[in-house]
Design a protein around this motif. Sequence first.
Motif, PDB file in Angstrom:
ATOM      1  N   MET A 126      -2.383   2.508 -16.276  1.00 52.92           N
ATOM      2  CA  MET A 126      -2.518   1.311 -15.350  1.00 52.92           C
ATOM      3  C   MET A 126      -2.202   1.744 -13.938  1.00 52.92           C
ATOM      4  O   MET A 126      -1.245   1.935 -13.592  1.00 52.92           O
ATOM      5  CB  MET A 126      -1.992   0.242 -15.793  1.00 52.92           C
ATOM      6  N   ALA A 127      -3.248   1.585 -13.083  1.00 53.56           N
ATOM      7  CA  ALA A 127      -3.088   1.820 -11.738  1.00 53.56           C
ATOM      8  C   ALA A 127      -2.367   0.513 -10.927  1.00 53.56           C
ATOM      9  O   ALA A 127      -2.529  -0.611 -11.288  1.00 53.56           O
ATOM     10  CB  ALA A 127      -4.214   2.028 -10.862  1.00 53.56           C
ATOM     11  N   LEU A 128      -1.427   0.779 -10.033  1.00 50.70           N
ATOM     12  CA  LEU A 128      -0.902  -0.459  -9.163  1.00 50.70           C
ATOM     13  C   LEU A 128      -1.141   0.139  -7.617  1.00 50.70           C
ATOM     14  O   LEU A 128      -0.815   1.290  -7.425  1.00 50.70           O
ATOM     15  CB  LEU A 128       0.687  -0.311  -9.552  1.00 50.70           C
ATOM     16  N   PHE A 129      -1.260  -0.752  -6.826  1.00 56.40           N
ATOM     17  CA  PHE A 129      -1.715  -0.669  -5.627  1.00 56.40           C
ATOM     18  C   PHE A 129      -0.297  -1.140  -4.800  1.00 56.40           C
ATOM     19  O   PHE A 129       0.044  -2.243  -5.128  1.00 56.40           O
ATOM     20  CB  PHE A 129      -2.827  -1.414  -5.097  1.00 56.40           C
ATOM     21  N   ILE A 130       0.375  -0.381  -4.056  1.00 54.41           N
ATOM     22  CA  ILE A 130       1.830  -0.437  -3.551  1.00 54.41           C
ATOM     23  C   ILE A 130       1.324  -0.560  -1.789  1.00 54.41           C
ATOM     24  O   ILE A 130       0.912   0.382  -1.359  1.00 54.41           O
ATOM     25  CB  ILE A 130       2.886   0.371  -3.676  1.00 54.41           C
ATOM     26  N   CYS A 131       1.941  -1.557  -1.233  1.00 56.43           N
ATOM     27  CA  CYS A 131       1.921  -1.592   0.307  1.00 56.43           C
ATOM     28  C   CYS A 131       2.933  -0.567   0.900  1.00 56.43           C
ATOM     29  O   CYS A 131       3.935  -0.471   0.576  1.00 56.43           O
ATOM     30  CB  CYS A 131       1.915  -3.012   0.781  1.00 56.43           C
ATOM     31  N   SER A 132       2.468   0.289   1.702  1.00 56.38           N
ATOM     32  CA  SER A 132       3.302   1.356   2.399  1.00 56.38           C
ATOM     33  C   SER A 132       4.243   0.712   3.287  1.00 56.38           C
ATOM     34  O   SER A 132       5.392   1.359   3.825  1.00 56.38           O
ATOM     35  CB  SER A 132       2.349   2.317   2.863  1.00 56.38           C
ATOM     36  N   ASN A 133       4.186  -0.412   3.825  1.00 56.01           N
ATOM     37  CA  ASN A 133       4.943  -1.301   4.808  1.00 56.01           C
ATOM     38  C   ASN A 133       5.927  -2.042   4.409  1.00 56.01           C
ATOM     39  O   ASN A 133       7.005  -1.894   4.643  1.00 56.01           O
ATOM     40  CB  ASN A 133       3.949  -2.064   5.888  1.00 56.01           C
ATOM     41  N   CYS A 134       5.641  -2.819   3.103  1.00 58.69           N
ATOM     42  CA  CYS A 134       6.535  -3.785   2.615  1.00 58.69           C
ATOM     43  C   CYS A 134       6.729  -3.572   1.157  1.00 58.69           C
ATOM     44  O   CYS A 134       7.460  -4.472   0.780  1.00 58.69           O
ATOM     45  CB  CYS A 134       6.240  -5.063   3.005  1.00 58.69           C
ATOM     46  N   GLU A 135       6.028  -2.635   0.683  1.00 59.01           N
ATOM     47  CA  GLU A 135       5.972  -2.407  -0.826  1.00 59.01           C
ATOM     48  C   GLU A 135       5.720  -3.617  -1.914  1.00 59.01           C
ATOM     49  O   GLU A 135       5.974  -3.810  -2.898  1.00 59.01           O
ATOM     50  CB  GLU A 135       7.585  -2.038  -1.199  1.00 59.01           C
ATOM     51  N   TYR A 136       4.769  -4.360  -1.195  1.00 63.24           N
ATOM     52  CA  TYR A 136       4.029  -5.504  -1.976  1.00 63.24           C
ATOM     53  C   TYR A 136       3.270  -4.907  -3.021  1.00 63.24           C
ATOM     54  O   TYR A 136       2.456  -3.819  -2.522  1.00 63.24           O
ATOM     55  CB  TYR A 136       3.356  -6.397  -1.004  1.00 63.24           C
ATOM     56  N   GLY A 137       3.253  -5.459  -4.389  1.00 64.46           N
ATOM     57  CA  GLY A 137       2.486  -4.592  -5.264  1.00 64.46           C
ATOM     58  C   GLY A 137       1.220  -5.768  -5.782  1.00 64.46           C
ATOM     59  O   GLY A 137       1.371  -6.935  -5.652  1.00 64.46           O
ATOM     60  N   SER A 138       0.088  -5.015  -5.979  1.00 69.76           N
ATOM     61  CA  SER A 138      -0.973  -5.784  -6.563  1.00 69.76           C
ATOM     62  C   SER A 138      -1.601  -4.790  -7.386  1.00 69.76           C
ATOM     63  O   SER A 138      -1.773  -3.563  -7.576  1.00 69.76           O
ATOM     64  CB  SER A 138      -2.098  -5.825  -5.257  1.00 69.76           C
TER      65      SER A 138
END
Length: 430
Positions: free
Chosen positions: A1-13
Motif C-alpha cells: 500500500m502506497a503512502l504519500f508523506i509531506c517532505s516539509n511536515c511529515e503529514y501522511g495521506s
Amino acid sequence: MALFICSNCEYGSASWLGRCPNCGEWNTLVEKESTKTRGSKGSIEKIKLVRLSKSNDSTATSRKKTGIFEFDRVLGGGFVPGEVVLLTGEPGIGKSTLLLQSLAKLSTVYISGEESEQQVRDRAQRLKVKLDSLFFSGDVQVEGIIAGLDELDEEIDVVVVDSIQTIYSKDVSTPSGSINQLKEVANKLIPYAKKEKIILIFIGHVTKGGDIAGPKTLEHLVDCVVSFEGDKLSHYRIIRTSKNRFGATDEIGIFEMNEGGLRPVDNPLAFLETDKEDVPGKTIVGVAEGKRPLFYEIQTLVAPSNLPVPRRVVKGVDYNKVLLLLAVVRKHISLPLDSYDIYVNVVGGVQIRSTAADLGIIASIISSVRNVSVPPKSVFIGEVGLLGEVRKTPLESRIVQEARRLKFQKIFSSLNVRAIKDLGRILSSR
C-alpha cells in the motif's frame, strides 16, 4: 500500500494532494512504500536491565566544570558526559562568546555553519582564549561530522553545533533548517553523543517572539534547554534553564558584557544603577532567583493623557501582569488611572519573572501618581492577590535577611503590609 508523506511536515495521506493540508505547502507530498506492519516478523534484541540499587553511575562525581561559576550553577554543577544542551538567544546577544569562554578548559570541536574559521579565531584571540584545545570545522553535513569525529585521534569533551539550523542530512531532501532536517540531524547526533559520552551543545535560533525556532520536538530530545537573555543596549546578560534533566530549573547566572567578553556577576545589587533615592516612581524590589536573593530597580512614569485609550508600555515584567496590578489598584485604592499614560520599566534591560515584585510595582505606580517618593533605603517584597492582599513569596525570609545585611532601612513585605490599602496609607503620609 502506497503512502504519500509531506517532505516539509511529515503529514501522511492515502492519496496524492497538490497542497499539504497541514502546512499549506505545494507539491511536497512524496509517495513512499509502507514499511513492515506491526505484526510482521523481524529480529528482536533483548533489553538489558540494571538494578538501580547496584548501579555505580553518578552524575555528581563525573561532571565536567567550565570554571565559570555562574554557568556551572545554572547547569547544576557542570556538564554531564553525554549531555545534550540546547542554547538559544537572540542574534548577537553573546552565545558564541559565552561558549568560547566557558569551554576554554575542555577539548572542544566547534562546528559552525554561520561563521568562518577566521571569525572564530579572531573572537577567541580578542577574548584571550587559548586555542590549543579548540578544533574547528565549517562542514555542515551531519554524516560527515560524525565520520570526522570518529577519525579524530584526540579525546573530545564537547562538540558545539553553531547553529543546528545550518546542519543538514543527505538522507532528507528538504533544505537545512526545515522541520524534517532538524529532526534527522538531532536523531543522528544525539545517539552518537550518548554512545561516545561526548557533551553536545546545539545553538538554536529564536523567533521574533523570543521562542525557540523549529519544532518543540527538539526541546524534548535534549537534556537541557538554556536561554541567554538580555537587552543588546544593556551590558547585563542572564542565563536561565527551562529544562534540565541533571539539575534545577530555577537557578540563573548573571554576566556583564564588556570589551573583554563576559564577566560573571555575584553582587546582588548589580542592577541598581541609579543613585537618586528621593524620586517619585522609583522602587527597589527583592526577589529570589533560585536560592539567590537579587534586587532590581523599578521605574514607573504616570503622566496625564489626552488619548481615548491611554498608553500602557511595559518593559522587563509581564505586560498582562502589570494590567492585572493596575486593576487591583483601581479597585482597592480608588486611584483614577484611566486618564493617565503609564510606563513601567526594569532598569538594566533584564526580565523579572517572580511574583515577589508585585508589591514594588504597585508602590512605584502609587508613588508616581501622587508624586511622592518612597522612603529612602526601602525595599519591597511580596505577591499581590486579586483581592488586594499581600502574600508571602518563596524564600521571603532569606530575601529579608539579605536586605538587612545590605543595610536597607525599611523592608515592606507580607510581614508588615497585609494589604495594598496599608501601602497606600504609608506612601500618603510621606
